[in-house]
Design a protein around this motif. Structure first.
Motif, short mmCIF file in Angstrom:
data_model
loop_
_atom_site.label_atom_id
_atom_site.label_comp_id
_atom_site.label_asym_id
_atom_site.label_seq_id
_atom_site.Cartn_x
_atom_site.Cartn_y
_atom_site.Cartn_z
N VAL A 219 0.84 -1.20 0.00
CA VAL A 219 0.00 0.00 0.00
C VAL A 219 0.87 1.25 0.00
O VAL A 219 0.62 2.21 -0.74
CB VAL A 219 -0.95 0.01 1.22
N LEU A 220 1.93 1.24 0.81
CA LEU A 220 2.81 2.39 0.89
C LEU A 220 3.57 2.63 -0.41
O LEU A 220 3.93 3.77 -0.73
CB LEU A 220 3.80 2.21 2.04
N MET A 221 3.82 1.56 -1.18
CA MET A 221 4.53 1.72 -2.46
C MET A 221 3.72 2.56 -3.45
O MET A 221 4.27 3.10 -4.40
CB MET A 221 4.85 0.35 -3.07
N GLY A 222 2.41 2.66 -3.20
CA GLY A 222 1.56 3.49 -4.07
C GLY A 222 1.67 4.97 -3.77
O GLY A 222 0.95 5.79 -4.37
N GLY A 223 2.57 5.32 -2.85
CA GLY A 223 2.75 6.73 -2.51
C GLY A 223 1.48 7.33 -1.94
O GLY A 223 0.78 6.71 -1.15
#
Length: 211
Positions: free
Chosen positions: A21-25
Motif C-alpha cells: 500500500v505504501l509503495m503506491g505513494g
C-alpha cells in the motif's frame, strides 16, 4: 506454541500488505496523513519483528559464516538500513504526524532519499521472503502460481520502470492511473515474487553444488 510463534505469520502478512500500500505513494489516499500514519504503523511492526528475531542481530558478530548466513546478514541489514533512511526522510517530509518538529529544510534531499530507500526496501524485503520461500509455498499449485507471478514480474519490473527508481534516474514517483490500482498492486506483488524466487533458486543452486 509460544505467543511469538503464533503472531509471526500474521505479522509478516500485515507488514507485506502495508509495504504494498505504501509503495503506491499518496495516490491511494486523498490525504497524505494516511500515508504517514501507515508508515509509522509499519515501523512499529518492524520494531516488533526485530524484537521477536533479536537473536539474529545479537549474534551477527558471533560464530562462523556460511553462504546462507552471509546472504541473510546482507539482506536483513539492507532492510534495516532502508528502514532507517525511510524513517528519517519520512519525518523530514511529514506534513501531519511530525509537523510539530518544524523541519523546513532538506525537503529535496529527503524526497529523493525516501523514493530511493522505499524501492530498495521493496527489493530487500522480497529477497528476505526468498530466503524462507519454502516455508510459504508448499504443493505444486502454490509453486506454480508463485513461479508464474515471478515470470510476469519480469515484465512488471520493466513496465513500471523500477530500475529507474533504484538508480534515481526517475526524479519523482509516477503511478499510471489508466492502468488502475488493482493492476498496480498485482504488478508489485509479481515484482516481489520475482526477486523472492530468484533468491530461492540461487539458494537452492548453492546448496546443490556445495555438496
Amino acid at each position: 506454541m509460544p505467543i511469538s510463534a503464533k503472531i509471526r505469520m500474521p505479522l509478516d502478512i500485515a507488514m507485506t500488505v502495508a509495504t504494498l500500500v505504501l509503495m503506491g505513494g499518496n495516490y491511494f489516499f486523498e490525504s497524505t496523513a494516511v500515508h504517514e500514519i501507515l508508515g509509522v504503523v509499519l515501523l512499529v511492526l518492524w520494531a516488533v519483528h526485530i524484537t521477536l528475531n533479536r537473536r539474529f542481530f545479537l549474534s551477527l558478530f558471533k560464530g562462523r559464516y556460511n553462504v546462507f548466513r552471509i546472504l541473510q546478514a546482507v539482506v536483513n541489514c539492507g532492510i534495516l538500513l532502508c528502514a532507517i533512511f525511510l524513517m528519517v526522510s519520512g519525518i523530514m517530509l511529514s506534513n501531519h504526524v511530525f509537523s510539530w518538529l518544524g523541519i523546513e529544510s532538506g525537503a529535496s534531499f529527503a524526497r529523493n532519499t525516501h523514493m530511493l530507500a522505499s524501492h530498495w526496501y521493496l527489493i530487500f524485503v522480497s529477497l528476505h521472503i526468498g530466503l524462507h520461500l519454502s516455508l510459504f509455498i508448499r504443493g505444486k499449485v502454490a509453486t506454480g502460481i508463485t513461479f508464474a507471478l515471478a515470470a510476469y514480474g519480469i515484465y512488471a519490473f520493466i513496465a513500471r520502470g523500477l530500475w529507474k527508481y533504484l538508480t534515481l534516474q526517475q526524479p519523482f514517483f509516477f503511478l499510471d492511473l489508466e492502468r488502475g490500482y488493482l493492476l498496480f498492486t498485482l504488478d508489485y506483488i509479481a515484482i516481489m515474487a520475482l526477486f523472492a524466487v530468484a533468491m530461492h533458486l540461487a539458494m537452492t543452486a548453492m546448496v546443490k553444488y556445495s555438496r
